[in-house]
Design a protein around this motif. Sequence first.
Motif, PDB file in Angstrom:
ATOM      1  N   GLU A  39      -2.223   7.383  -6.346  1.00 47.46           N
ATOM      2  CA  GLU A  39      -3.097   7.620  -5.054  1.00 47.46           C
ATOM      3  C   GLU A  39      -2.565   8.409  -4.047  1.00 47.46           C
ATOM      4  O   GLU A  39      -2.959   9.269  -3.552  1.00 47.46           O
ATOM      5  N   TRP A  40      -0.815   8.262  -4.009  1.00 44.60           N
ATOM      6  CA  TRP A  40      -0.062   9.216  -3.109  1.00 44.60           C
ATOM      7  C   TRP A  40      -0.331  10.572  -3.484  1.00 44.60           C
ATOM      8  O   TRP A  40      -0.520  11.612  -2.676  1.00 44.60           O
ATOM      9  N   THR A  68      -5.761   1.808  -0.689  1.00 42.98           N
ATOM     10  CA  THR A  68      -5.847   0.666  -1.405  1.00 42.98           C
ATOM     11  C   THR A  68      -4.702  -0.046  -1.150  1.00 42.98           C
ATOM     12  O   THR A  68      -3.585  -0.061  -0.930  1.00 42.98           O
ATOM     13  N   ARG A  72      -2.636  11.914  -5.278  1.00 42.49           N
ATOM     14  CA  ARG A  72      -3.957  12.783  -4.953  1.00 42.49           C
ATOM     15  C   ARG A  72      -4.043  13.258  -3.461  1.00 42.49           C
ATOM     16  O   ARG A  72      -4.708  14.184  -3.364  1.00 42.49           O
ATOM     17  N   HIS A  73      -3.260  12.362  -2.633  1.00 38.93           N
ATOM     18  CA  HIS A  73      -3.485  12.783  -1.197  1.00 38.93           C
ATOM     19  C   HIS A  73      -2.820  14.062  -1.026  1.00 38.93           C
ATOM     20  O   HIS A  73      -3.115  15.060  -0.201  1.00 38.93           O
ATOM     21  N   ARG A 101       0.825  -1.066   0.171  1.00 39.29           N
ATOM     22  CA  ARG A 101      -0.122   0.127   0.055  1.00 39.29           C
ATOM     23  C   ARG A 101       1.045   1.356   0.013  1.00 39.29           C
ATOM     24  O   ARG A 101       1.956   1.308   0.353  1.00 39.29           O
ATOM     25  N   GLY A 143      -2.333   4.941   2.479  1.00 35.51           N
ATOM     26  CA  GLY A 143      -3.224   4.540   1.309  1.00 35.51           C
ATOM     27  C   GLY A 143      -4.413   3.568   1.510  1.00 35.51           C
ATOM     28  O   GLY A 143      -3.828   2.640   2.294  1.00 35.51           O
TER      29      GLY A 143
END
Length: 278
Positions: free
Chosen positions: A79-80, A53, A82-83, A42, A51
């Motif tokens: 994903e990171w 996911t 977007r964080h 993840r 994350g």
Amino acid sequence: MTWLHRGYPPALAHRGFVTALIAPKTDEAARTAPHDRVTGWRAGCSCGWQGPTVVDRERCPSPTGAVPREAEEDILAPEWSRHVHTEVPELALYYAAGEATAATDRVEDAVRTARWAGVTWDRIAAATGLTRSAAHSRWRRLPDRSAPTTPPSAPWRPGLSHPRLRELVDGGQVPPATMATDEATMVARHVKAALMHLVNAEEIAERAGVDLIASPLGSGPAYDLAALWGAAYDTCAELDSWAIATARRNGARDAYDGTSRWCHKPGGRLPFPQRHDH
């Protein structure tokens, strides 16, 4: 592998990485190599975020226990990212501004190269979707960053012979003056009218076949005429900036309202205050 959004300091507080999920150590698993106990991966961040996911190893096989590149690049790293954009909302603006600056630099380099290659302002205007006068006004003072050689002829704008005048046109600033609001408004309007008339004169001359914004590599009478017009335009543009500042300092509002109408009244009369009428 770590991930960083470089360049913008607030984003540097968020360093991304992959976290491996390890199966609990049991007596049976004690005889197994550590990488064999990895069950998935993840995204993580130095700020403490994890994350949501989980990439399962059974669905993304890995003989070494390392996260497969496709899973990292297509799932975890985005994903990171977007964080980070959620935590630093202005990061997108930082990148957009950088792209806009880079695009502006590319356009200016292209205009400069075209001018040194002898491309006319008409063709530059057509390529950029501007009018000839607008293109000239926007790019007439581009600094010489890409020209292969020093111009062999006289310097551009030889009409600026006074050293102090050249300093002002090349970036100096005259402080605004103090005067009554009406006078400040009239000064601003007349200076703007002069600038507008210069632009109109260039357009009329161009229709008559006389180029007042010729290449700085020119020579002879046509070049000298263009140099005089360029000197007048640059000087008037600087005076216009001063007049704007003066009008604002003295409380004038909408100083240029209607300028394009009253400066072309029949007979050429301009709207002086009554006590200054002529």
